[in-house]
Design a protein around this motif. Structure first.
Motif, PDB file in Angstrom:
ATOM      1  N   LEU A 121      -3.405 -13.314   3.743  1.00 32.19           N
ATOM      2  CA  LEU A 121      -4.647 -13.682   3.045  1.00 32.19           C
ATOM      3  C   LEU A 121      -5.560 -12.466   2.890  1.00 32.19           C
ATOM      4  O   LEU A 121      -6.111 -12.220   1.810  1.00 32.19           O
ATOM      5  N   TYR A 122      -5.697 -11.708   3.979  1.00 32.98           N
ATOM      6  CA  TYR A 122      -6.496 -10.486   3.920  1.00 32.98           C
ATOM      7  C   TYR A 122      -5.954  -9.553   2.852  1.00 32.98           C
ATOM      8  O   TYR A 122      -6.681  -9.015   2.017  1.00 32.98           O
ATOM      9  N   GLY A 123      -4.636  -9.348   2.878  1.00 32.54           N
ATOM     10  CA  GLY A 123      -4.010  -8.396   1.950  1.00 32.54           C
ATOM     11  C   GLY A 123      -4.208  -8.816   0.510  1.00 32.54           C
ATOM     12  O   GLY A 123      -4.609  -8.004  -0.340  1.00 32.54           O
ATOM     13  N   ALA A 135       5.874 -29.295   6.083  1.00 27.48           N
ATOM     14  CA  ALA A 135       6.206 -30.514   5.347  1.00 27.48           C
ATOM     15  C   ALA A 135       5.103 -31.554   5.476  1.00 27.48           C
ATOM     16  O   ALA A 135       4.918 -32.387   4.607  1.00 27.48           O
ATOM     17  N   LYS A 136       4.362 -31.503   6.574  1.00 32.95           N
ATOM     18  CA  LYS A 136       3.338 -32.516   6.819  1.00 32.95           C
ATOM     19  C   LYS A 136       2.065 -32.269   6.007  1.00 32.95           C
ATOM     20  O   LYS A 136       1.339 -33.186   5.704  1.00 32.95           O
ATOM     21  N   ARG A 137       1.784 -31.017   5.700  1.00 33.30           N
ATOM     22  CA  ARG A 137       0.515 -30.705   5.057  1.00 33.30           C
ATOM     23  C   ARG A 137       0.796 -29.983   3.751  1.00 33.30           C
ATOM     24  O   ARG A 137       1.776 -29.265   3.638  1.00 33.30           O
ATOM     25  N   SER A 138      -0.091 -30.161   2.786  1.00 29.78           N
ATOM     26  CA  SER A 138       0.112 -29.474   1.507  1.00 29.78           C
ATOM     27  C   SER A 138      -0.093 -27.975   1.708  1.00 29.78           C
ATOM     28  O   SER A 138      -0.729 -27.533   2.665  1.00 29.78           O
ATOM     29  N   ALA A 139       0.458 -27.195   0.781  1.00 31.97           N
ATOM     30  CA  ALA A 139       0.383 -25.740   0.914  1.00 31.97           C
ATOM     31  C   ALA A 139      -1.064 -25.253   0.948  1.00 31.97           C
ATOM     32  O   ALA A 139      -1.408 -24.370   1.714  1.00 31.97           O
ATOM     33  N   VAL A 140      -1.912 -25.864   0.128  1.00 32.46           N
ATOM     34  CA  VAL A 140      -3.308 -25.414   0.069  1.00 32.46           C
ATOM     35  C   VAL A 140      -3.988 -25.643   1.412  1.00 32.46           C
ATOM     36  O   VAL A 140      -4.638 -24.747   1.962  1.00 32.46           O
ATOM     37  N   VAL A 141      -3.820 -26.851   1.940  1.00 36.08           N
ATOM     38  CA  VAL A 141      -4.422 -27.169   3.234  1.00 36.08           C
ATOM     39  C   VAL A 141      -3.858 -26.236   4.302  1.00 36.08           C
ATOM     40  O   VAL A 141      -4.585 -25.712   5.156  1.00 36.08           O
ATOM     41  N   GLU A 142      -2.565 -25.994   4.220  1.00 38.80           N
ATOM     42  CA  GLU A 142      -1.888 -25.092   5.150  1.00 38.80           C
ATOM     43  C   GLU A 142      -2.583 -23.725   5.194  1.00 38.80           C
ATOM     44  O   GLU A 142      -2.925 -23.215   6.262  1.00 38.80           O
ATOM     45  N   TRP A 143      -2.834 -23.150   4.007  1.00 41.71           N
ATOM     46  CA  TRP A 143      -3.437 -21.811   3.974  1.00 41.71           C
ATOM     47  C   TRP A 143      -4.916 -21.843   4.361  1.00 41.71           C
ATOM     48  O   TRP A 143      -5.441 -20.896   4.930  1.00 41.71           O
ATOM     49  N   LEU A 144      -5.604 -22.971   4.029  1.00 38.61           N
ATOM     50  CA  LEU A 144      -7.035 -23.051   4.355  1.00 38.61           C
ATOM     51  C   LEU A 144      -7.275 -23.213   5.847  1.00 38.61           C
ATOM     52  O   LEU A 144      -8.325 -22.831   6.356  1.00 38.61           O
ATOM     53  N   THR A 145      -6.314 -23.811   6.539  1.00 37.34           N
ATOM     54  CA  THR A 145      -6.551 -24.134   7.952  1.00 37.34           C
ATOM     55  C   THR A 145      -5.720 -23.274   8.900  1.00 37.34           C
ATOM     56  O   THR A 145      -5.802 -23.436  10.107  1.00 37.34           O
ATOM     57  N   THR A 146      -4.951 -22.342   8.356  1.00 39.05           N
ATOM     58  CA  THR A 146      -4.014 -21.611   9.206  1.00 39.05           C
ATOM     59  C   THR A 146      -4.750 -20.733  10.223  1.00 39.05           C
ATOM     60  O   THR A 146      -5.843 -20.219   9.961  1.00 39.05           O
ATOM     61  N   VAL A 147      -4.139 -20.624  11.385  1.00 38.76           N
ATOM     62  CA  VAL A 147      -4.641 -19.676  12.379  1.00 38.76           C
ATOM     63  C   VAL A 147      -3.521 -18.699  12.761  1.00 38.76           C
ATOM     64  O   VAL A 147      -3.643 -17.956  13.716  1.00 38.76           O
ATOM     65  N   ASP A 148      -2.428 -18.720  11.995  1.00 37.63           N
ATOM     66  CA  ASP A 148      -1.302 -17.808  12.237  1.00 37.63           C
ATOM     67  C   ASP A 148      -1.714 -16.408  11.808  1.00 37.63           C
ATOM     68  O   ASP A 148      -2.093 -16.187  10.653  1.00 37.63           O
ATOM     69  N   HIS A 149      -1.626 -15.462  12.719  1.00 37.74           N
ATOM     70  CA  HIS A 149      -2.114 -14.110  12.403  1.00 37.74           C
ATOM     71  C   HIS A 149      -1.376 -13.501  11.215  1.00 37.74           C
ATOM     72  O   HIS A 149      -1.940 -12.685  10.483  1.00 37.74           O
ATOM     73  N   TRP A 183     -12.387 -15.801   6.592  1.00 40.94           N
ATOM     74  CA  TRP A 183     -13.160 -16.601   5.629  1.00 40.94           C
ATOM     75  C   TRP A 183     -14.552 -16.025   5.419  1.00 40.94           C
ATOM     76  O   TRP A 183     -15.074 -16.046   4.309  1.00 40.94           O
ATOM     77  N   VAL A 184     -15.141 -15.513   6.480  1.00 46.86           N
ATOM     78  CA  VAL A 184     -16.461 -14.882   6.316  1.00 46.86           C
ATOM     79  C   VAL A 184     -16.339 -13.676   5.393  1.00 46.86           C
ATOM     80  O   VAL A 184     -17.147 -13.477   4.471  1.00 46.86           O
ATOM     81  N   PHE A 185     -15.281 -12.878   5.596  1.00 40.91           N
ATOM     82  CA  PHE A 185     -15.065 -11.716   4.722  1.00 40.91           C
ATOM     83  C   PHE A 185     -14.900 -12.154   3.278  1.00 40.91           C
ATOM     84  O   PHE A 185     -15.535 -11.619   2.364  1.00 40.91           O
ATOM     85  N   LEU A 186     -14.042 -13.159   3.049  1.00 44.61           N
ATOM     86  CA  LEU A 186     -13.759 -13.567   1.666  1.00 44.61           C
ATOM     87  C   LEU A 186     -15.030 -14.106   1.000  1.00 44.61           C
ATOM     88  O   LEU A 186     -15.364 -13.725  -0.126  1.00 44.61           O
ATOM     89  N   LEU A 187     -15.763 -14.982   1.725  1.00 40.94           N
ATOM     90  CA  LEU A 187     -16.974 -15.553   1.126  1.00 40.94           C
ATOM     91  C   LEU A 187     -18.015 -14.457   0.893  1.00 40.94           C
ATOM     92  O   LEU A 187     -18.703 -14.457  -0.135  1.00 40.94           O
ATOM     93  N   GLY A 188     -18.107 -13.508   1.817  1.00 43.54           N
ATOM     94  CA  GLY A 188     -19.037 -12.386   1.640  1.00 43.54           C
ATOM     95  C   GLY A 188     -18.668 -11.559   0.416  1.00 43.54           C
ATOM     96  O   GLY A 188     -19.531 -11.162  -0.369  1.00 43.54           O
ATOM     97  N   GLY A 189     -17.378 -11.334   0.236  1.00 44.95           N
ATOM     98  CA  GLY A 189     -16.920 -10.558  -0.920  1.00 44.95           C
ATOM     99  C   GLY A 189     -17.180 -11.287  -2.224  1.00 44.95           C
ATOM    100  O   GLY A 189     -17.624 -10.689  -3.219  1.00 44.95           O
ATOM    101  N   LEU A 190     -16.914 -12.607  -2.231  1.00 45.88           N
ATOM    102  CA  LEU A 190     -17.176 -13.391  -3.442  1.00 45.88           C
ATOM    103  C   LEU A 190     -18.674 -13.425  -3.738  1.00 45.88           C
ATOM    104  O   LEU A 190     -19.104 -13.312  -4.881  1.00 45.88           O
ATOM    105  N   PHE A 191     -19.471 -13.554  -2.670  1.00 45.68           N
ATOM    106  CA  PHE A 191     -20.931 -13.565  -2.818  1.00 45.68           C
ATOM    107  C   PHE A 191     -21.411 -12.262  -3.463  1.00 45.68           C
ATOM    108  O   PHE A 191     -22.186 -12.275  -4.421  1.00 45.68           O
ATOM    109  N   LEU A 192     -20.908 -11.132  -2.965  1.00 44.10           N
ATOM    110  CA  LEU A 192     -21.309  -9.837  -3.526  1.00 44.10           C
ATOM    111  C   LEU A 192     -20.961  -9.759  -5.008  1.00 44.10           C
ATOM    112  O   LEU A 192     -21.749  -9.305  -5.835  1.00 44.10           O
TER     113      LEU A 192
END
Lengths: 619, 390
Positions: free
Chosen positions: A34-36, A14-28, A118-127
């Protein structure tokens, strides 16, 4: 569950927007999703590339795509499927389920875990951004020197590949360290190594393979990058280097990589078969040791990719025999899986069908693998469509079937919704038929002399029928995944109806609600046996643990969200992009490298000094 | 009988799989497959094929047994959720030892002939099947064509390897640029060719004919169009071909053909001589009367002039001898009689040759050939000239 305010996850959201929530999450679990999601999108892109390739090869002398485009498509298809689809889809299951399976609340390094994604995602987008620049990699996923050197690949195409793989390697190594540590250090009380679920064992072995093999490709890519960017000549004979060095380094990584792709599949299958046979895994310790033995042998067979280079009869014999040896532990696995079903009460639900399809297809891939180990015969088969058929039976018939099985099996736990059984079965049968129609004829095309990686072929050599069949099958395969997407959309609109334990599970993840709370287990479980949940059910006569006690959940400290993993990942991306800059940005004045380095350093600094639970919800 | 009662919804995919099996088998037996590894036409390929077929039989047996066991288990042990839990067996050491040992024995059966064949194929025989020493051929892979040199005969050619039936061919292979892989499926397995590193391969053709070969290692843009043909000639055909190449060499050495005097048919073997008048006679003999006549053709003379004035000779030579200029592109000696052009890709017809000369990049993009814009008349003259190189 009377009031949602008491739910820590919800209060936090409730405190943070959904986007921020997903960008900053450390919940495995969130990182797993996100990976999937990212990997599935990359899988669809890789599949689309495959469909264009198959359409081009549908008939002889076809001109749908230019030779240049074709080379980009098959290079990116291979690179995408290996590094951006199969590995991260496995990572989805590592992330979401390893902590649950070992009864832990989290992974060992939650923020490193986020950075790895995030490194994986950015690497994939870069490719994939290379397509937008009209310069997608075109030298094959194996990047053989000297074809990948600056002399023969002057454009940005292979820079994208070399740098993209280097970025992705960082993600894999970070994840490898994380899961290795998690599995060894964070198991629930009483969960000895020989009580771990088989998927956890296979994950552990996979991480060992990652930790030992990725440094090799990292070094090789640094050498190739130096050749390309600074004009060194590790792989150029004109400067005293040797292109064979690239092949040895690449396959010392590349062969274990095959097991990095398939061992998680073995693990998934070993979870599903017992549950749907209602009987424990047959020969547990043999399964553990055969997995470890396969991984060990995986480092001693790299040169079987190089029989045609003429290494001499002694080397050929050695690598031939070592390769044959791998068939023994692999056979042990297959027999044990059949032994698990044997005498069971087999429940033919969708995940089970995919698991059985995996075994049936993997047997074919394994047998053609033995054929390749026969070095003189391999000289006829290698670099022909016979090989293409073989490794698709292993990596599609194997990895993809198993990952799909895992998807259907664990979907209720991940999203709290049951997937539709009828659509699931349709998916399975379309995929089984489409898969065989695509890849079985390739054995024949290869034996009849069709080389691989050719953008077209002349009429009259007898390749036409097999290519036509393969193309038709490829479209069936494409349709089968559309059925899966329809299934997901349909059930997403339905109610969140999944019980905690829909299949009668044996392992701990089924002991908690679907989807699990952020803290996984309200009380850590003490494990006394393998198949811990089955054992608890037998002893207590309960099907699962009691509903979570939210009052006790209040005292659980979970790591707080953080921006710094994302910042570090961006820094790494920018640092590597710097190596693509040609004049006037050339060495030693490379502001982009320096900028990326600065961002990375700053991010690590802030990360290090951020309290682990700085933004954690207060309870 | 219960096994045969398959629910209706499950019949469709099973039917599709059956159709797939039938089509696969049908396709396997019908049609022409001139590049098939399953129809070896030389000693090396026969050894490999024998070994391969052994693994096919063994794999088929294992396939049937293991897939059969799997299917049997699925159908035999189907249960309902309401059924009582089955017996909770965790393993059986005896059974596990047996199914570890049996595959090991099967693999040992494969391993012995494998190692034997590895050693049997590793060394080039010192004596050929016909009692002669093996014929040395140097293979040089280029992006994207093949160069063949016969160091003992002083001949160089491209994209079409002529070999005499019955004589072992000793290939010494290198690459000019990137890694390629030399593959004639009906004669031998692949062997990679590297820059600055020699690899070896050998084979003996047993049956005459034209055999397609290909580059098997990805080598860049036109990897798909780097094919070639092996012409397995009878010893007589091979001798004729060899003599024609040597005649080309003399023609190139002496410039434009002069009006030939009456052919001196007593001269059997062409010998390289220098001098103004002498060469004409052997050329006429070696090339036959037809060529001698066309040598007079003004269109051919015009083509020959264009060949030297339009820059063709910067890259190509029409002489079979190696120490001539124009070594970058394929050697054109005998181009008129070759089966294919564009590295085994286009049938060698006048129309295709004209297409190629008008715009090689349109036929095979990225190819190294750069050619000035030519008029139809010029192209026709060049084709007429190249046709004389037989």
């Amino acid at each position: 569950m009377a009031t949602t305010v008491l739910d820590p996850t919800h209060a936090h959201a409730a405190k943070r927007s959904a986007v921020v929530e997903w960008l900053t999450t450390v919940d495995h679990k969130k990182i797993g999703i996100l990976y999937g999601a990212s990997a599935f999108i990359f899988f669809l892109i890789g599949g689309l590339e495959a469909l264009i390739i198959r359409t081009q090869l549908m008939k002889p002398d076809n001109t749908l795509v230019s030779p240049e485009m074709y080379n980009q498509l098959f290079t990116m298809h291979g690179t995408t499927m290996i590094f951006l689809a199969v590995m991260p889809l496995s990572a989805m299951f590592f992330n979401f389920f390893v902590p649950l399976l070992i009864g832990a609340r989290d992974v060992a390094f939650p923020r490193l875990n986020a950075m790895s994604f995030w490194v994986f995602l950015l690497g994939g987008l870069f490719l994939n951004a290379s397509f937008l620049m009209g310069a997608a990699p075109n030298g094959g996923w194996f990047g053989y020197a000297p074809l990948s050197s600056r002399q023969f690949a002057g454009g940005l195409n292979m820079d994208f590949w070399v740098i993209g793989l280097q970025i992705l390697g960082i993600a894999s190594l970070a994840a490898g360290v994380n899961f290795f540590t998690t599995i060894l250090n964070m198991r629930a009380p009483g969960m000895t190594l020989m009580r771990m679920p088989m998927f956890v064992w296979m994950t552990l072995i996979t991480q060992i393979l990652v930790l030992l093999s990725f440094p090799v490709i990292t070094v090789a890519l640094i050498m190739l990058m130096a050749d390309r960017t600074f004009g060194s000549s590790f792989f150029s004979w004109a400067g005293g280097g040797d292109p064979m060095l690239w092949q040895h380094l690449f396959w010392v990584f590349g062969h274990p990589e095959v097991y990095i792709l398939i061992l998680p599949a073995f693990g998934i299958i070993s979870e599903i078969l017992p549950v749907f046979s209602r009987k424990p895994l047959f020969g547990y310790s043999a399964m553990v040791f055969s997995g470890a033995f396969i991984a060990f042998l995986g480092f001693g067979v790299w040169s079987h990719h190089m029989f045609s280079t003429g290494m001499g009869p002694l080397a050929d014999s050695f690598f031939s025999l070592m390769t044959m040896l791998i068939a023994i532990p692999t056979g042990v696995k297959i027999f044990n899986w059949i032994g698990t079903i044997w005498g069971g009460s087999v429940q033919l639900k969708t995940p089970m069908w995919f698991a059985l399809g995996f075994i049936a297809m993997f047997i074919i891939g394994g047998l053609s693998g033995v054929m390749h180990s026969v070095a003189p015969a391999d000289l006829q088969q290698t670099d022909s469509y016979f090989v293409v058929a073989h490794f698709h039976y292993v990596l599609f018939g194997g990895s993809i079937f198993a990952l799909t099985a895992g998807g259907y099996y664990w979907w209720p736990k991940m999203f709290g919704r049951m997937l539709d059984e009828k659509l699931g079965m349709t998916h399975f049968w379309l995929m089984l038929v489409g898969f065989n129609l695509t890849f079985f004829p390739m054995h024949f095309a290869g034996l009849l002399g069709m080389p691989r990686r050719i953008y077209t072929y002349p009429a009259g050599l007898g390749f036409e029928l097999y290519n036509m069949m393969a193309t038709a099958g490829a479209f069936l395969l494409g349709i089968s995944f559309l059925v899966f997407i329809v299934n997901v959309i349909k059930t997403w609109r339905g109610p969140a109806n999944a019980p905690a334990d829909p299949w009668g599970g044996a392992t701990l993840e089924w002991a908690i609600p679907s989807p699990p709370q952020e803290f996984n287990f309200p009380k850590l479980i003490t494990v006394h046996e393998k198949d811990a949940l089955w054992q608890m059910k037998r002893e207590a006569g309960v099907s699962r643990l009691p509903e979570p006690d939210l009052v006790s959940g209040k005292g659980i400290h979970m790591p707080g969200p953080s921006w710094w993993p994302l910042v570090v990942a961006f820094g790494i991306l920018i640092f590597f992009i710097g190596f693509m800059m040609k004049d006037p940005w050339a060495f030693p004045f490379r502001p982009v490298n320096i900028l990326g380095f600065a961002i990375t350093t700053f991010g690590i600094f802030k990360w290090a000094y951020e309290a682990p639970d700085a933004h954690a919800p207060q309870h | 009988m219960r096994l045969l009662r398959v629910p209706r919804w499950r019949k469709l995919p099973l039917g599709l799989l059956a159709v797939l099996a039938v089509v696969t088998l049908a396709g396997c037996t019908g049609g022409t497959h001139p590049q098939s590894t399953l129809a070896p036409k030389g000693d090396y390929a026969e050894m490999v094929d024998g070994l391969f077929m052994k693994t096919v039989y063994l794999a088929t047996i294992v396939f049937v047994l293991v897939e059969g066991a799997l299917l049997w288990a699925i159908f035999k042990f189907r249960g309902k959720p309401t059924d009582p839990a089955p017996e909770q067996t965790h393993g059986n050491t005896m059974v596990e030892i047996v199914w570890t040992v049996i595959p090991a024995v099967v693999l040992a059966i494969v391993a012995v002939p494998t190692v034997k064949t590895i050693f049997a194929t590793a060394k080039v025989p010192t004596v050929s099947a016909d009692g002669q020493v093996p014929l040395k051929v140097e293979v040089i892979g280029h992006q994207w064509w093949w160069e063949f040199r016969y160091p003992e005969l002083g001949i160089t050619t491209a994209n079409e390897l002529h070999v005499p039936v019955g004589r072992t061919i000793d290939l010494r292979m290198k690459s000019f640029d990137v890694i390629h892989s030399f593959w004639i499926p009906q004669f031998a397995g692949k062997r990679d060719v590297f820059p600055n590193r020699e690899t070896r391969l050998w084979f003996t053709a047993k049956v005459g004919g034209a055999y397609p070969g290909a580059c098997a290692e990805f080598c860049g843009l036109q990897h798909g169009r780097m094919d070639f043909y092996v012409m397995a000639d009878s010893p007589e055909e091979f001798a004729t071909w060899k003599n024609n190449r040597l005649a080309d060499t003399m023609l190139a050495a002496t410039g434009l053909p002069k009006p030939a005097p009456k052919p001196d048919t007593t001269v059997k073997a062409p010998a390289v001589k220098t001098g103004a008048a002498a060469p004409a006679a052997p050329v006429a003999v070696a090339m036959g009367p037809a060529v001698a006549d066309t040598a007079m053709d003004p269109q051919v003379a015009e083509g020959m002039k264009l060949f030297s004035t339009k820059g063709c000779m910067g890259c190509h030579t029409s002489s079979a001898m190696t120490p001539m200029k124009g070594m970058v592109g394929p050697n054109l000696s005998g181009i008129g009689s070759r089966k294919m052009i564009a590295a085994g890709w286009l049938p060698n017809t006048d129309d295709n040759l004209k297409r190629w000369l008008h715009d090689p990049q349109a036929v095979k993009s990225g190819v190294g050939m750069i050619i000035p814009k030519l008029t139809d008349v010029e192209v026709n003259a060049l084709v007429a000239y190249l046709r004389t190189k037989r």
